[in-house]
Scaffold this active site. Structure first.
Site, PDB file in Angstrom:
ATOM      1  N   CYS A 150       8.248 -16.828 -18.586  1.00  0.00           N
ATOM      2  CA  CYS A 150       9.022 -15.873 -19.380  1.00  0.00           C
ATOM      3  C   CYS A 150       8.650 -16.002 -20.858  1.00  0.00           C
ATOM      4  CB  CYS A 150      10.507 -16.162 -19.187  1.00  0.00           C
ATOM      5  SG  CYS A 150      11.584 -15.210 -20.262  1.00  0.00           S
ATOM      6  N   GLY A 160      20.855   7.581   4.176  1.00  0.00           N
ATOM      7  CA  GLY A 160      19.707   6.869   4.734  1.00  0.00           C
ATOM      8  C   GLY A 160      19.865   5.371   4.801  1.00  0.00           C
ATOM      9  N   THR A 161      21.077   4.917   5.015  1.00  0.00           N
ATOM     10  CA  THR A 161      21.272   3.477   5.183  1.00  0.00           C
ATOM     11  C   THR A 161      22.285   3.223   6.288  1.00  0.00           C
ATOM     12  OG1 THR A 161      22.122   1.446   4.165  1.00  0.00           O
ATOM     13  CG2 THR A 161      22.901   3.513   3.217  1.00  0.00           C
ATOM     14  N   CYS A 203      12.042 -17.422 -22.660  1.00  0.00           N
ATOM     15  CA  CYS A 203      12.670 -18.737 -22.450  1.00  0.00           C
ATOM     16  C   CYS A 203      11.786 -19.709 -21.668  1.00  0.00           C
ATOM     17  CB  CYS A 203      14.012 -18.563 -21.741  1.00  0.00           C
ATOM     18  SG  CYS A 203      13.870 -18.302 -19.962  1.00  0.00           S
ATOM     19  N   GLN A 233      19.381   0.477  -2.442  1.00  0.00           N
ATOM     20  CA  GLN A 233      18.917  -0.789  -1.876  1.00  0.00           C
ATOM     21  C   GLN A 233      17.393  -0.814  -1.851  1.00  0.00           C
ATOM     22  OE1 GLN A 233      21.577  -1.797   1.757  1.00  0.00           O
ATOM     23  NE2 GLN A 233      21.760   0.393   1.457  1.00  0.00           N
ATOM     24  N   ASN A 234      16.784   0.302  -2.264  1.00  0.00           N
ATOM     25  CA  ASN A 234      15.322   0.400  -2.215  1.00  0.00           C
ATOM     26  C   ASN A 234      14.701  -0.188  -3.471  1.00  0.00           C
ATOM     27  OD1 ASN A 234      15.825   1.767   0.135  1.00  0.00           O
ATOM     28  ND2 ASN A 234      15.558   3.792  -0.767  1.00  0.00           N
ATOM     29  N   VAL A 235      13.535  -0.777  -3.294  1.00  0.00           N
ATOM     30  CA  VAL A 235      12.838  -1.392  -4.433  1.00  0.00           C
ATOM     31  C   VAL A 235      11.673  -0.508  -4.882  1.00  0.00           C
ATOM     32  CG1 VAL A 235      13.438  -3.706  -3.605  1.00  0.00           C
ATOM     33  CG2 VAL A 235      11.211  -2.731  -2.983  1.00  0.00           C
ATOM     34  N   ARG A 252       0.842  -1.194   0.000  1.00  0.00           N
ATOM     35  CA  ARG A 252       0.000   0.000   0.000  1.00  0.00           C
ATOM     36  C   ARG A 252       0.886   1.257   0.000  1.00  0.00           C
ATOM     37  NH1 ARG A 252      -3.456  -0.104   4.798  1.00  0.00           N
ATOM     38  NH2 ARG A 252      -4.562  -1.802   3.802  1.00  0.00           N
ATOM     39  N   HIS A 258      18.620  -4.331  -5.131  1.00  0.00           N
ATOM     40  CA  HIS A 258      17.630  -5.283  -4.607  1.00  0.00           C
ATOM     41  C   HIS A 258      16.385  -5.369  -5.493  1.00  0.00           C
ATOM     42  CE1 HIS A 258      19.553  -4.777  -0.368  1.00  0.00           C
ATOM     43  NE2 HIS A 258      20.217  -5.608  -1.111  1.00  0.00           N
TER      44      HIS A 258
HETATM   45 ZN   LIG Z   1      13.588 -16.073 -19.450  1.00  0.00          ZN
END
Ligand SMILES: [Zn+2]
Length: 260
Positions: free
Chosen positions: A160, A200-201, A163, A113-115, A84, A131
């Site tokens: 995928c 910030g880490t 592949c 490191q943030n997603v 959220r 990450h």
């Molecule tokens: Zn693939």
């Protein structure tokens, strides 16, 4: 308002940045807190509230990818809270300050490191999401990345298109190796880097924690911007204590005006 001591330290940081050849930034959860994304550890942290997640997330995924996808599509507990927050977040002043620093030619790359996709949305170009990125999925076989929104989810796990390998969220799970392309770029940039802003880490999670240490070992400049002291503080040339938004904004303004 910045206090006098912090102003002086920002001046010092500006001198260090302007005398460096290859400035990089490494960012962590602290930079996105002001965008409403809770950190994992520490006060207000998701894991502080819900407890640490299982440390074998990648094995669990490989054992039962269908179940892992079902959980992802109807999250509960800390995952629900995180999804959220991710969906509602907007880039903040800190993300924009780093974009400006790149635009004027000072900042060469950002390792995050943030997603949360916020550096990308803010406009950072040379960005390494070590990450992963929560808006993407990645093939665990050939590693191609596809926007999650474009992946058909009628049959789980999705496969995928290239592949037939299993697609997984691009966010790196516990126990999952960091994708090689991201890691290789991190090593290449760090090798060139003579000044790293660590924002910030607490820099305790490997391999990310190794990059600032590598810069410090070759006598490069490490500038820490963090609310709290961290394990990295002792290795830093300079530690700026405070909100990254205030500090980065002041720093980038000063770098910009001094260069003109
Ligand atoms: Zn693939």
């Amino acid at each position: 308002m910045l206090n006098a001591r912090l102003t002086k330290e920002i001046d010092k940081a500006v001198n260090l940045i302007l005398s460096a050849e290859h400035v990089m930034a490494m960012t962590g959860a602290g930079i996105s807190v002001e965008s409403g994304i809770p950190p994992f550890r520490g006060p207000g942290g998701l894991w502080t509230k819900y407890g640490e997640p299982p440390m074998n997330g990648y094995d669990l995924f490989l054992q039962d990818p269908k179940k892992a996808w079902q959980e992802r599509l109807s999250p509960s507990g800390p995952s629900k809270e995180m999804w959220r927050a991710l969906d509602q977040a907007e880039p903040n002043v800190s993300h924009l300050a780093l974009v400006e620093l790149e635009r004027i030619g000072i900042l060469k790359a950002v390792i995050t490191q943030n997603v949360d996709n916020l550096h990308r949305r803010a406009g950072s170009h040379e960005l390494i999401e070590i990450h992963g990125n929560y808006t993407m999925v990645r093939c665990i076989q050939c590693q191609i990345r596809i926007p999650a929104a474009e992946v058909p989810l009628k049959i789980l796990p999705p496969k995928c298109p290239q592949c037939e390998g299993i697609l997984k969220s691009d966010t790196v799970s516990f126990g999952e190796p960091i994708p090689k392309d991201a890691l290789d770029r991190c090593y290449a940039e760090t090798q060139l880097c003579d000044c790293m802003l660590v924002v910030g880490t607490s820099s305790t999670v490997y391999p990310a924690a190794a990059f600032p240490l590598a810069v410090s070992e070759k006598h490069g400049t490490l500038i820490e911007i963090n609310l709290y002291e961290s394990e990295l503080t002792a290795s830093c040339t300079l530690s700026l204590r405070g909100s990254s938004a205030f500090i980065l904004e002041a720093l980038v303004e000063s770098v910009g005006s001094r260069r003109n």
